[in-house]
Scaffold this motif. Structure first.
Motif, PDB file in Angstrom:
ATOM      1  N   SER A 786      -2.746   0.420   0.186  1.00 22.54           N
ATOM      2  CA  SER A 786      -1.435   0.590  -0.436  1.00 22.54           C
ATOM      3  C   SER A 786      -0.317   0.246   0.542  1.00 22.54           C
ATOM      4  O   SER A 786       0.677  -0.396   0.171  1.00 22.54           O
ATOM      5  CB  SER A 786      -1.277   2.033  -0.931  1.00 22.54           C
ATOM      6  N   GLU A 787      -0.471   0.662   1.791  1.00 25.56           N
ATOM      7  CA  GLU A 787       0.568   0.384   2.793  1.00 25.56           C
ATOM      8  C   GLU A 787       0.655  -1.104   3.117  1.00 25.56           C
ATOM      9  O   GLU A 787       1.748  -1.635   3.330  1.00 25.56           O
ATOM     10  CB  GLU A 787       0.271   1.182   4.070  1.00 25.56           C
ATOM     11  N   GLU A 788      -0.494  -1.767   3.124  1.00 24.97           N
ATOM     12  CA  GLU A 788      -0.513  -3.181   3.517  1.00 24.97           C
ATOM     13  C   GLU A 788      -0.287  -4.142   2.347  1.00 24.97           C
ATOM     14  O   GLU A 788       0.301  -5.208   2.512  1.00 24.97           O
ATOM     15  CB  GLU A 788      -1.863  -3.508   4.172  1.00 24.97           C
ATOM     16  N   LEU A 789      -0.772  -3.775   1.166  1.00 26.95           N
ATOM     17  CA  LEU A 789      -0.739  -4.695   0.025  1.00 26.95           C
ATOM     18  C   LEU A 789       0.221  -4.279  -1.079  1.00 26.95           C
ATOM     19  O   LEU A 789       0.586  -5.102  -1.922  1.00 26.95           O
ATOM     20  CB  LEU A 789      -2.155  -4.827  -0.577  1.00 26.95           C
ATOM     21  N   GLY A 790       0.587  -3.003  -1.112  1.00 24.38           N
ATOM     22  CA  GLY A 790       1.395  -2.495  -2.209  1.00 24.38           C
ATOM     23  C   GLY A 790       0.547  -1.774  -3.231  1.00 24.38           C
ATOM     24  O   GLY A 790      -0.616  -2.144  -3.471  1.00 24.38           O
ATOM     25  N   ALA A 791       1.128  -0.762  -3.853  1.00 23.03           N
ATOM     26  CA  ALA A 791       0.356   0.108  -4.747  1.00 23.03           C
ATOM     27  C   ALA A 791      -0.180  -0.613  -5.981  1.00 23.03           C
ATOM     28  O   ALA A 791      -1.165  -0.176  -6.583  1.00 23.03           O
ATOM     29  CB  ALA A 791       1.218   1.304  -5.171  1.00 23.03           C
ATOM     30  N   HIS A 793      -1.339  -3.708  -6.123  1.00 24.61           N
ATOM     31  CA  HIS A 793      -2.247  -4.817  -5.821  1.00 24.61           C
ATOM     32  C   HIS A 793      -3.619  -4.569  -6.472  1.00 24.61           C
ATOM     33  O   HIS A 793      -4.088  -3.440  -6.532  1.00 24.61           O
ATOM     34  CB  HIS A 793      -2.407  -4.970  -4.311  1.00 24.61           C
ATOM     35  N   PRO A 794      -4.270  -5.642  -6.982  1.00 28.89           N
ATOM     36  CA  PRO A 794      -5.575  -5.485  -7.645  1.00 28.89           C
ATOM     37  C   PRO A 794      -6.620  -4.789  -6.773  1.00 28.89           C
ATOM     38  O   PRO A 794      -7.448  -4.021  -7.276  1.00 28.89           O
ATOM     39  CB  PRO A 794      -5.993  -6.929  -7.952  1.00 28.89           C
ATOM     40  N   THR A 795      -6.619  -5.052  -5.459  1.00 29.23           N
ATOM     41  CA  THR A 795      -7.592  -4.407  -4.576  1.00 29.23           C
ATOM     42  C   THR A 795      -7.389  -2.900  -4.554  1.00 29.23           C
ATOM     43  O   THR A 795      -8.358  -2.121  -4.528  1.00 29.23           O
ATOM     44  CB  THR A 795      -7.471  -4.973  -3.151  1.00 29.23           C
ATOM     45  N   VAL A 796      -6.115  -2.473  -4.572  1.00 27.92           N
ATOM     46  CA  VAL A 796      -5.807  -1.043  -4.597  1.00 27.92           C
ATOM     47  C   VAL A 796      -6.322  -0.436  -5.904  1.00 27.92           C
ATOM     48  O   VAL A 796      -6.959   0.622  -5.914  1.00 27.92           O
ATOM     49  CB  VAL A 796      -4.292  -0.807  -4.436  1.00 27.92           C
ATOM     50  N   ARG A 797      -6.057  -1.111  -7.014  1.00 30.12           N
ATOM     51  CA  ARG A 797      -6.487  -0.588  -8.316  1.00 30.12           C
ATOM     52  C   ARG A 797      -8.008  -0.494  -8.401  1.00 30.12           C
ATOM     53  O   ARG A 797      -8.554   0.433  -8.981  1.00 30.12           O
ATOM     54  CB  ARG A 797      -5.934  -1.465  -9.438  1.00 30.12           C
ATOM     55  N   ALA A 798      -8.698  -1.495  -7.828  1.00 26.12           N
ATOM     56  CA  ALA A 798     -10.164  -1.464  -7.846  1.00 26.12           C
ATOM     57  C   ALA A 798     -10.688  -0.263  -7.058  1.00 26.12           C
ATOM     58  O   ALA A 798     -11.608   0.435  -7.506  1.00 26.12           O
ATOM     59  CB  ALA A 798     -10.720  -2.757  -7.271  1.00 26.12           C
ATOM     60  N   ALA A 799     -10.103  -0.008  -5.880  1.00 29.35           N
ATOM     61  CA  ALA A 799     -10.531   1.132  -5.070  1.00 29.35           C
ATOM     62  C   ALA A 799     -10.241   2.450  -5.782  1.00 29.35           C
ATOM     63  O   ALA A 799     -11.041   3.392  -5.740  1.00 29.35           O
ATOM     64  CB  ALA A 799      -9.838   1.094  -3.701  1.00 29.35           C
ATOM     65  N   VAL A 800      -9.081   2.522  -6.441  1.00 33.92           N
ATOM     66  CA  VAL A 800      -8.719   3.731  -7.188  1.00 33.92           C
ATOM     67  C   VAL A 800      -9.717   3.973  -8.314  1.00 33.92           C
ATOM     68  O   VAL A 800     -10.148   5.112  -8.550  1.00 33.92           O
ATOM     69  CB  VAL A 800      -7.281   3.617  -7.738  1.00 33.92           C
ATOM     70  N   THR A 801     -10.094   2.913  -9.013  1.00 33.22           N
ATOM     71  CA  THR A 801     -11.072   3.048 -10.102  1.00 33.22           C
ATOM     72  C   THR A 801     -12.414   3.557  -9.587  1.00 33.22           C
ATOM     73  O   THR A 801     -13.027   4.457 -10.176  1.00 33.22           O
ATOM     74  CB  THR A 801     -11.279   1.686 -10.807  1.00 33.22           C
ATOM     75  N   ASN A 802     -12.875   2.997  -8.470  1.00 34.67           N
ATOM     76  CA  ASN A 802     -14.140   3.458  -7.885  1.00 34.67           C
ATOM     77  C   ASN A 802     -14.060   4.921  -7.466  1.00 34.67           C
ATOM     78  O   ASN A 802     -15.022   5.685  -7.620  1.00 34.67           O
ATOM     79  CB  ASN A 802     -14.499   2.586  -6.673  1.00 34.67           C
ATOM     80  N   ARG A 803     -12.896   5.300  -6.948  1.00 34.77           N
ATOM     81  CA  ARG A 803     -12.704   6.686  -6.529  1.00 34.77           C
ATOM     82  C   ARG A 803     -12.756   7.631  -7.726  1.00 34.77           C
ATOM     83  O   ARG A 803     -13.348   8.707  -7.686  1.00 34.77           O
ATOM     84  CB  ARG A 803     -11.362   6.809  -5.807  1.00 34.77           C
ATOM     85  N   GLN A 804     -12.134   7.219  -8.841  1.00 36.03           N
ATOM     86  CA  GLN A 804     -12.141   8.037 -10.060  1.00 36.03           C
ATOM     87  C   GLN A 804     -13.553   8.203 -10.600  1.00 36.03           C
ATOM     88  O   GLN A 804     -13.933   9.295 -11.043  1.00 36.03           O
ATOM     89  CB  GLN A 804     -11.237   7.390 -11.113  1.00 36.03           C
TER      90      GLN A 804
END
Length: 813
Positions: A786-791, A793-804
């Motif tokens: 999130s700090e490097e790419l922005g909240a 960004h698709p990579t952030v969303r993918a990680a959030v989905t895996n976390r959920q």
């Protein structure tokens, strides 16, 4: 991949449709008498129409049922193709019956579009989205007009036989009312009272009804075909011609029936009685009824006609012999004898392997014979037999185009709404319908169910999630990746962009958990998402994905590869839509440079490179040369990319041996070619060989390079990913933990490489159901991303989905 599967389904369905169309035309040409009443007038009228100065409106051919319109149209088309093929390009589409797949306007437009693309010598695939297909058809109609005469045919003729049977023909053929290009002609054939009022202003030719003299000549011609098996006097012929309707179909059925009765064995009085009884049957339906009764009584082996005829009658598009055997309970011999006898009497026609009743008046005869008891619901009775057969296919995972073609239509006709709901939610039926060009049918079923289209499309994701939750393990996840990706692409093709998004996003999430995040599988999934965002007009999101895919493809396939070119073109288009013109221009220049470098085919490039190597081998220079070893390595990598795996393996192994002998087994050069050979073995699933090479490469690199070093870190990462893909999590875990430490030492604790290593370790824990260990790692990775790419960004969303998902698994116990 999934795209190839979808294309193959579409190709097979198109091939089946074309085969069926050609079989129908062939049957018409073979069964028609040499001359039909009105054929000369038809040929003259259509010839004048073709010679008119364009633009002109479509030309309408009308007549009463049974006059032989289709046979005359087939003969005229055959005449054009045999005599004027260099001047006229003809396309014919025949509608088999009301409600058949050939009556779907999408089938017509898809067929004609493909023929126009071929004529223009271009490559293009019709869209699956019905809303886009009409535009696509109009586009290629214009392109065809431009291509005509350069050189080639000067005129194109589109013939639609049975245009009034097209579903919602007035609405779906509205383009007929628009001005056509000067060198395009359209011919429509319709029943006299069956076409829309708006078509009555079109120029037309009405086929005349035969006179009694015409009928006598026709009957006599048909009798001559039968020879001695049907000995009728002129008085008999005159009597039949005087009492029957002016209907060539009736004549053909009557003469064939009389010929089957061996009149030569009867005396004159008996022949008179038979002819009189036939003469009393003035309607084709009545005559069909009598022919069936006679065949049941006196046909070979007491033929069980009723099952065969009723199954075919109540089906949508006819049935194959195999289907008839399975549904009727009859043997192959019985079905073969029955269908052969019915075909000889023109009550049944084989069109591309599908047996069907060739005319609506013959269908009326079958109904008159078997469906007369007011206390029996024949529709539900026989639909149940048909539905049971096709439903079995949905339970054994062997759905083909026939099942998707018949089952939902049968359920809709019988108003079995709940069964239809489950049928259209079947993923195989969805894929078969859309990929086969019948997306409009699927949408019509959704509308019939009074379902919101968006909600219906979203239901596929819900169903897939249930399947995923019920199954676990790496093999199941690989299976689910394919399903999510395929269904997502299908919905995208139908225009349901928002509903396709969660499916393609989940496919990406699974790919990232199963494979190297910098591998081609993840890149392919990202590309599909980028295309989806672009189609939805969300160009900022598309840009982010395209850039990530570009990085992956450059690393995996090379900077000048076809895959990179594909992404560059898409990214350039995205920049243009975002008004980043300078960036778009720079990418276009790069695309041009790559195309220039690929002026020769990939095969030619490899051949030239091989020739160069062979030249070096035959020269005086020694093979014991590092430059030669480097060339072997480079060619091996190229051949591995293009699929020549045997030669690639030999060249890469030769490069390793040369490096070992020239600069030593423990040299950095040897480690480099070992890593390439290891990657090749991963691609070909030879994991044991790959593991051994990666270990050797790691030992060499760690001995020569400071710790940490990017090449050492990369090799450890390849080993960890290799173990993960094999499900060897206990071996992967310590390497993945070490990767986090090494990346932190090399790049700092907030670097993207650290986040990637954290995410990969969390994925391994998730796969082992150790979600308590995974969640903190996901949290830290998400923070860095999130700090490097922005909240957003698709990579952030993918990680959030895996976390959920990990949280849900942990909460469920």
């Amino acid at each position: 991949g999934e795209e190839a599967v979808l294309d193959r389904i579409g190709f097979l369905e198109d091939l089946r449709t074309e085969w069926e169309q050609r079989a129908m035309v062939k049957t018409l040409l073979n069964d028609a008498p040499p001359s039909l009443v009105g054929m000369e007038e038809l040929f003259t009228s259509l010839e004048s129409y073709l010679n008119e100065e364009g633009p002109v409106l479509p030309h309408l051919v009308t007549g009463t049922p049974g006059l032989g319109k289709s046979s005359m149209i087939a003969k005229w088309v055959d005449h054009l193709q045999s005599s004027y093929s260099e001047k006229v390009f003809v396309m014919l589409h025949r509608v088999k019956s009301l409600g058949s797949p050939s009556a779907d306007v999408s089938t017509l437009m898809r067929r004609f579009s493909q023929k126009m693309v071929c004529y223009c010598k271009e490559k293009s695939v019709p869209p699956s989205n019905p809303a886009l297909l009409a535009e696509y058809f109009a586009l290629w109609l214009g392109k065809l007009s431009t291509c005509l005469g350069k050189p080639g045919a000067e005129l194109a003729v589109l013939v639609i036989d049975g245009a009034d049977l097209i579903t919602n023909c007035e609405q779906h053929l509205a383009w007929l009312q628009q001005p056509l290009p000067n060198n395009i002609r359209v011919v429509l054939s319709c029943n006299e009272d069956g076409y829309p009022d708006s078509w009555r202003t079109l120029p037309s030719v009405s086929l005349p009804e035969p006179s009694a003299v015409d009928m006598m000549e026709l009957i006599q011609t048909l009798l001559e075909r039968k020879g001695r098996t049907c000995s009728l006097t002129e008085d008999h012929v005159a009597m039949l011609a005087s009492v029957c309707q002016p209907n060539p179909l009736w004549c053909m059925l009557a003469v064939t029936h009389l010929a089957s009765m061996n009149l030569s064995e009867l005396d004159a009085g008996e022949i008179d009685d038979v002819v009189d009884s036939i003469g009393e049957l003035q309607e084709v339906g009545e005559l069909t009824h009598v022919v069936i009764e006679e065949l049941e009584k006196n046909g070979p082996f007491a033929l069980p006609l009723h099952k065969i005829l009723q199954l075919i009658y109540w089906s949508r598009n006819g049935l194959t012999q195999v289907e008839l055997i399975e549904m009727s309970g009859l043997s192959l011999a019985e079905v073969a004898v029955v269908t052969n006898e019915l075909e000889k009497r023109h009550l049944l026609v084989d069109c591309g392997g599908l047996l069907h009743l060739p005319h609506e008046q013959i269908q009326e005869g079958v109904q008159l014979k078997y469906c007369t008891n007011p206390n029996v619901d024949y529709l539900l009775l026989w639909t149940d037999n048909l539905v049971q057969h096709f439903s079995v296919l949905t339970r054994v995972n062997c759905i083909m185009g026939r099942c998707a073609e018949e089952l939902p239509w049968l359920l809709k006709r019988a108003e079995l709404r709940e069964e239809l709901y489950h049928a259209v939610l079947n993923l195989d039926i969805l894929i078969q319908l859309v990929s086969g060009g019948h997306g409009s049918e699927l949408l019509s079923y959704w509308k019939y169910l009074d379902s919101d289209l968006s909600t219906m499309a979203s239901q596929y994701y819900t169903n897939l999630k249930k399947v995923e939750e019920e199954n676990s393990g790496q093999s199941s996840q690989l299976y689910m990746v394919s399903w999510y990706s395929t269904v997502g692409k299908v919905l995208r093709k139908l225009g349901f962009v928002d509903e396709a998004l969660p499916l393609l996003q989940r496919a990406l999430d699974l790919q990232e958990s199963l494979h190297d995040p910098d591998g081609s599988q993840v890149g392919d999934a990202m590309f599909e998402l980028a295309v989806l965002y672009s189609q939805a007009g969300r160009h900022e999101s598309a840009e982010g994905f395209f850039r990530q895919v570009l990085h992956v493809y450059e690393e995996v396939h090379g900077e000048d590869s076809t895959q990179v070119l594909k992404v560059l073109e898409a990214l350039s288009s995205t920049y243009t839509k975002l008004e980043k013109d300078e960036m778009a221009e720079a990418l276009l220049k790069r695309c041009f440079a790559i195309r220039e470098s690929k002026a020769c085919s990939a095969t030619a490039v490899l051949k030239n490179f091989s020739v160069e190597l062979e030249r070096e081998l035959s020269s005086n220079r020694s093979q014991e040369d590092m430059e030669f070893a480097g060339r072997c390595n480079k060619l091996g990598v190229i051949l591995a990319t293009y699929g020549d795996s045997d030669v690639a393996e030999q060249l890469l192994m030769k490069s390793v041996k040369l490096c070992e002998s020239l600069v030593g087994e423990d040299s950095l050069e040897t480690a480099g070619v070992m890593r390439n050979l290891g990657r090749f073995y991963v691609q070909t699933s030879k994991f044991d060989f790959a593991e051994s090479l990666y270990h050797k490469a790691y030992e060499i690199l760690s001995a020569h390079l400071p710790d940490p070093h990017p090449k050492v870190i990369d090799t450890i990462g390849k080993l960890a990913m290799l173990y993960r893909e094999q499900g060897r999590f206990d071996d992967a875990l310590p390497l993945q933990r070490r990767l986090i430490r090494l990346n932190e030492e090399q790049y700092g604790t907030s670097h993207l490489n650290v986040a990637k290593a954290l995410n990969n370790l969390a994925v391994i824990y998730s796969l082992q159901k150790e979600c308590g260990e995974a969640i903190p790692l996901y949290d830290r990775a998400i923070q860095i991303y999130s700090e490097e790419l922005g909240a957003d960004h698709p990579t952030v969303r993918a990680a959030v989905t895996n976390r959920q998902l990990a949280q849900e698994i942990m909460d469920s116990g």
